[in-house]
Design an enzyme around this catalytic site. Structure first.
Site, PDB file in Angstrom:
ATOM      1  N   LYS A   1       0.847  -1.205   0.000  1.00 57.78           N
ATOM      2  CA  LYS A   1       0.000   0.000   0.000  1.00 57.78           C
ATOM      3  C   LYS A   1       0.881   1.253   0.000  1.00 57.78           C
ATOM      4  O   LYS A   1       1.921   1.282   0.683  1.00 57.78           O
ATOM      5  CB  LYS A   1      -0.905  -0.037   1.243  1.00 57.78           C
TER       6      LYS A   1
ATOM      7  N   SER B   1     -10.066   2.139   2.717  1.00 59.92           N
ATOM      8  CA  SER B   1      -9.086   2.825   1.927  1.00 59.92           C
ATOM      9  C   SER B   1      -8.103   1.918   1.182  1.00 59.92           C
ATOM     10  O   SER B   1      -7.504   2.350   0.213  1.00 59.92           O
ATOM     11  CB  SER B   1      -8.283   3.789   2.814  1.00 59.92           C
TER      12      SER B   1
ATOM     13  N   SER C   1     -10.603  -0.115   6.952  1.00 56.40           N
ATOM     14  CA  SER C   1      -9.934   0.012   5.646  1.00 56.40           C
ATOM     15  C   SER C   1      -9.253  -1.234   5.120  1.00 56.40           C
ATOM     16  O   SER C   1      -8.808  -1.249   3.973  1.00 56.40           O
ATOM     17  CB  SER C   1      -8.897   1.136   5.708  1.00 56.40           C
TER      18      SER C   1
END
Lengths: 95, 493
Positions: B78, B156, B180
């Site tokens: 990420k 997210s 998330s």
């Protein structure tokens, strides 16, 4: 709670985010909606409850107050938008 | 030769050790798959050169008989994780061009275990969002598709979820502040676990809300989650909230035996207007655990309703403080200044240009709730409610409950753009089932458990006792085996 444009302007200033004058009423409306949502918390009886400081029971660790890292000014300045002579450069702060 | 990208981490580990293929071959297969999947917009900084080098080193380790579980396993990272010399921008314009001079503790641990980094994954800006529509890189597209609409992968960690679901990497790092990891995992039919607060080091992970942020793995199944989580966990002196606890062998905990375990179903999670499909999925999941010998009981978590409002005070408050560092001085973007502009104009213009709308909104809400005169009424009240939410869980666990079963999300994935006109609060409701877990610091896992009528994946969430990730993974493993979810998105990209 209803937030007026003056409050929205003040909050933007405190947050150091430039918001154009014509964008303030919409921003104030959004804040009002979010705060209305948040104000459900007023229904909760919190008498005698301490605000949470840590979600796990552990105590923050302490270490000896000694230098453990440093002496790498180039790495520190590497990503700076404006670095000169080993310093971060910013617009003039004092006259 | 079989398509290497379809393998699980566990399979690939065994086959690499058996010399059925090399880490270099495995990596090449993923590099090719990533290049053919630009339409999904999951990978935003590809690192094939780093991957090739790491794969070569992994092959040497495997040949030498020193191969940890993740040796030669290609992963996606990420964009919130700082990776040395590789763009790490938290999907924000304000970190444009930022290449850290250091490596996050978690990526460091993964690389020490021989993992291969394929690149950086798209996400919501500063992890603020539930649909991956706030990213400076643009929306991520869910590989699942049932009509002509492009769907959100959730957020997210939307890039991580889409990449794993589309077989662009074997696993990915995610972070979870209010859901998330678990919400995007549910939207894409994969597994995602957020460990107990303090399990994974936050050092080198761009901070959003420090008392809630935890990293975790997103993988194709529960076994892979166990393998990857173990490599990510561990005490780190550089994170003062990192727990000084030994990391168990999580994979060894997957015995498939949950006889006599007590599973709670919280009545407050039965929301008004809950789609019948979600209700049925939840009941089916409870039956599966009951059939496996668990004792399923009704429980109450009375303050559930107040979790989202408490979160939307605490998270923005912490964000406003954490994001104060983006000032145009030390890294990232600085606005072009007009003649006569001083340092305040520099801050204000830089932050207006660099932060997107949702980030600006949260920073300002946080500033407001922390400002003089409102600190007690909002911030301290929210922290007191948070203490009550945690006590709800403590009370339930004290009655002998081992894990709690809930839906992961209130719906399946929705269309990109469908929430554009909605009030921000509507988007926040996506996290209604997951956010309590962050507030209480507990471990939570999302497991794909079925498809809705349209054919989109739905997930169930299991919440465990603090530090009992092994037991939680084992319960999730039982649920996974019983649900038998094997559906994959049909390739259209």
């Amino acid at each position: 709670m209803s937030i007026d444009t003056d409050t929205a302007r003040r909050v933007a200033k405190l947050a150091r985010i430039k918001v154009e004058e014509d964008a303030l009423p919409a921003l104030a409306q959004e804040f009002s909606n979010i705060l209305t949502f948040i104000e459900q918390l007023n229904e909760v009886d919190v008498e005698g409850v301490d605000p949470m400081t840590s979600v796990t029971p552990q105590r923050l660790k302490r270490r000896d107050d000694v230098v453990t890292d440093g002496d790498q000014p180039e790495a520190v300045l590497k990503n700076a938008p404006d670095a000169r002579e080993g310093f971060f450069a910013v617009p003039k702060v004092v006259e | 030769m079989t398509d290497l990208t379809k393998l699980t981490i566990a399979d690939a580990r065994d086959k690499l050790r058996a010399k059925e293929f090399t880490a270099a071959e495995l990596t090449d297969a993923f590099v090719g798959a990533i290049d053919a999947a630009d339409e999904l917009n999951a990978f935003v900084h590809k690192t094939p050169e780093i991957a090739a080098e790491q794969a070569k080193a992994a092959d040497a380790r495997i040949a030498g008989g020193d191969a940890p579980d993740l040796c030669g396993i290609p992963l996606g990272i990420k964009d919130l994780f700082c990776t040395k010399g590789v763009n790490s921008q938290a999907a924000s314009a304000i970190l444009d061009g930022f290449k850290p001079e250091y490596e996050s503790t978690i990526t460091n641990q993964l690389f020490d275990n021989g993992a291969v980094m394929l690149g950086k994954l798209n996400m919501d800006e500063f992890a603020m969002g539930s649909s991956n529509e706030t990213s400076v890189y643009g929306d991520v597209v869910n590989p699942w598709k049932v009509d002509d609409r492009n769907l959100t992968p959730g957020g997210s960690s939307g890039g991580s979820a889409a990449a794993v679901a589309a077989d662009l990497c074997m696993g990915a790092t995610g972070t979870d502040t209010g859901g998330s990891i678990r919400q995007p995992a549910a939207f894409t039919g994969i597994t995602g676990i957020k460990p107990t607060y303090g399990r994974c080091s936050r050092w080198g992970v761009v901070a959003f809300a420090s008392s809630l942020d935890q990293a975790g793995p997103m993988t194709k199944d529960v076994r892979d989650a166990a393998i990857m989580l173990e490599a990510m966990c561990g005490h780190d002196p550089k994170d003062s909230t990192s727990a000084e606890l030994a990391v168990p062998n999580f994979e060894a905990a997957l015995t498939g035996d949950i006889k006599g375990k007590k599973i709670g179903l919280p009545k407050e999670y039965r929301m008004d207007g809950m789609p019948t499909e979600i209700e049925k999925l939840w009941a089916d999941g409870a039956n599966m655990l009951r059939d496996a010998g668990a004792d399923v009981v009704d429980i109450s978590l009375p303050h559930t309703k107040y979790a989202l409002p408490a979160y939307y005070v605490i998270a923005p408050a912490e964000a406003s403080s954490n994001l104060a560092r983006y000032d145009g001085v030390r890294f990232g973007h600085r606005a072009t200044l007009d003649a006569g502009d001083g340092i305040n104009e520099m801050y204000e213009k830089t932050r207006a240009e660099g932060f997107g709308a949702e980030v600006q909104r949260r920073v300002m809400v946080g500033t407001y709730v922390l400002s003089a005169g409102f600190y007690d009424a909002y911030y301290n009240r929210a922290r007191r409610v948070r203490a009550l939410i945690k006590k709800d869980f403590d009370d339930v666990f004290a009655t002998g409950v081992d894990a709690i079963l809930t839906p992961a999300t209130p719906s399946a994935a929705f269309g990109l753009g469908e929430m554009k006109e909605a009030d921000p609060v509507q988007m926040y409701l996506n996290d209604v089932f997951t956010v309590t877990v962050n507030l209480a610091g507990l471990p939570g896992i999302s497991v794909p458990a079925g498809l809705d009528a349209q054919g989109l994946p739905l997930g169930l969430q299991l919440i465990g006792r603090p530090w009992e990730e092994g037991e939680l993974l084992n319960t999730a493993y039982v649920l996974e085996q019983a649900a038998g979810f094997v559906a994959k998105p049909a390739k259209w990209w």
